[in-house]
Design an enzyme around this catalytic site. Structure first.
Site, mmCIF file in Angstrom:
data_model
loop_
_atom_site.group_PDB
_atom_site.id
_atom_site.type_symbol
_atom_site.label_atom_id
_atom_site.label_comp_id
_atom_site.label_asym_id
_atom_site.label_seq_id
_atom_site.Cartn_x
_atom_site.Cartn_y
_atom_site.Cartn_z
ATOM 1 C CB THR A 124 2.885 4.248 -0.784
ATOM 2 O OG1 THR A 124 1.995 5.680 0.235
ATOM 3 C CG2 THR A 124 2.641 3.156 0.419
ATOM 4 C CG ASP A 125 2.587 9.440 0.620
ATOM 5 O OD1 ASP A 125 1.944 8.118 0.818
ATOM 6 O OD2 ASP A 125 2.539 10.299 1.068
ATOM 7 C CD GLU A 126 -0.964 5.331 3.457
ATOM 8 O OE1 GLU A 126 -1.536 4.831 3.570
ATOM 9 O OE2 GLU A 126 -2.414 5.838 2.524
ATOM 10 C CE1 TYR A 151 -1.813 -0.039 -0.021
ATOM 11 C CE2 TYR A 151 -1.029 2.247 0.970
ATOM 12 C CZ TYR A 151 -1.089 1.667 0.180
ATOM 13 O OH TYR A 151 -0.555 1.404 -0.928
ATOM 14 C CE LYS A 155 2.577 -0.872 -2.609
ATOM 15 N NZ LYS A 155 2.448 -1.433 -3.851
#
Ligand code: NAD
Ligand code: DAU
Length: 337
Positions: A124-126, A151, A155
């Site tokens: 993810t970009d997060e 979260y 990741k």
């Protein structure tokens, strides 16, 4: 080719299985899914009868089970399985560490032992943190990691583990870090399906804070074609960032578009408490475009129209999960207070 998909009863995994079997009908897919609250068997009804599709219920953290599946001659792993919801990671981070970090480690170990030809990790970009308000910056493959939520930290940890298996053991990996997906079969806990299904069930759209946080929306079908491009043409050991056509869509602008398409007004908005550590995202997809020739097809407006139509016509698909999601939000709001 024999492919192991993890988390294929979830939103992106189920869309990807359908997409891949349409594009590559001779490939065989095994779907390993734990069937958490986020899974939905109804997402796979049209695929279940395909002889090249099989389903195994189980945890990616179960090393014995993973070993048994790998012994069947898996050549490629596309790893979607994860706890995926930021708000749930605020409520209880432990499962995020267990599945996203330890579960990924179990898969990597098995992939190395059986010498798979490719381990593709869906990220993810997060992991890159947040873009400041007013900044035109976009995340890219060179952006340093700076996760904000349990979260995104889980990741980020899994990305590092995946890369370490490439560097240390020569495991042929690729990673994609993509922006917010939307489209059919997304759990109604997430912003776009929650907003649509709230309106369809006579409730207001809940906007966190003032609705100024922004996202980079990517239609799930465009994400599937990006993963396909990476599997077919991507370079081993590389990371590819994937995003949509429009950058910096604020949540309030997104909501106004949904309201307009659904014939509603701003009276159907309820502003609620903000999310702690609330990020902003925008992703540059220059590298995957230049090197692999990928680009998104959907603009946000037509993608939203298609998605709203799908949820309107598939109320059966989300009824049970919607109830559970709203119960979760009531619990979360009590914690926030
Ligand atoms: P989802 O929550 O809809 O689905 C996750 C699936 O994984 C579910 O079917 C669940 O049962 C399964 N699962 C969870 N824990 C498991 C375990 N321990 N063992 C086996 N199966 C397990 O998630 P999604 O939105 O489809 O996201 C898929 C992947 O894409 C995730 O890795 C997520 O981090 C990543 N991602 C999602 C988005 C997005 O916008 N949805 C964007 C970027 C990256
Ligand atoms: O950026 C990629 C990420 O996108 C993925 O890694 C995650 O798995 C996926 O869940 C998604 O995370 P977000 O936190 O961005 O998605 P969510 O749908 O929860 O929220 C999108 C935005 O909308 C965010 O700014 C919070 C806001 N929001 C969300 C909900 C559910 C609201 O304003 N109201 C809501 O009811």
């Amino acid at each position: 080719m024999k492919i192991l998909i993890t988390g294929g009863l979830g939103f992106i995994g189920s869309n990807f299985i359908r997409y891949w079997l349409q594009q590559h009908p001779n490939d065989e897919i095994i779907n390993l899914d734990k069937v958490t609250y986020a899974a939905n068997f109804k997402s796979m009804v049209d695929v279940e009868s395909n002889l090249n599709y099989s389903f195994v219920r189980g945890d990616i953290g179960d090393a014995q089970l993973v070993d048994k599946i790998m012994a069947q001659g898996i050549e490629t792993i596309v790893h979607f399985a994860a706890e995926s919801h930021v708000d749930r990671s605020i409520d209880d981070p432990s499962l995020f560490v267990k599945t996203n970090v330890l579960g990924t480690y179990v898969l990597l170990n098995a992939a190395a032992k059986y010498g798979v030809k490719r381990f593709h990790h869906i990220s993810t970009d997060e992991v890159f943190g947040s873009i400041d308000f007013g900044s035109k910056k976009q995340f890219s493959e060179n952006t340093p990691y700076d996760p904000s939520s349990p979260y995104s930290a889980s990741k980020a940890s899994s990305d590092h583990l995946v890369r370490s298996f490439y560097k240390t053991f020569g495991l042929p990996i690729t990673i994609s870090n993509c922006s917010n997906n939307y489209g059919p079969y997304q759990h109604p806990e997430k912003m776009i399906p929650r907003s649509i299904t709230n309106l369809l069930t006579g409730q207001k759209i809940k906007v966190y804070g003032k609705g100024l946080n922004f996202r980079d929306w990517l239609h799930v079908e465009d994400h599937c074609s990006a993963i396909e491009a990476i599997l077919l043409k991507g370079k081993i050991g590389e990371t590819y960032c994937v995003g949509g056509l429009k950058k910096g869509t604020s949540n309030i602008d997104l909501v106004k578009t949904i309201l307009e398409i659904m014939g509603k007004t701003e009276k159907d908005i309820e502003y609620v408490a903000d999310r702690p550590a609330h990020d902003n995202y925008a992703v540059s997809w220059d590298k995957i475009s230049k090197e692999l020739g990928w680009k998104p097809k959907y603009d946000l407006e037509s993608g939203l129209e298609q998605t709203i139509k799908w949820y309107t016509e598939n109320q059966d698909w989300y009824q049970d999960t919607k109830r559970e999601a709203e119960e979760f939000y009531i619990k979360l709001n009590k914690i926030k207070k």
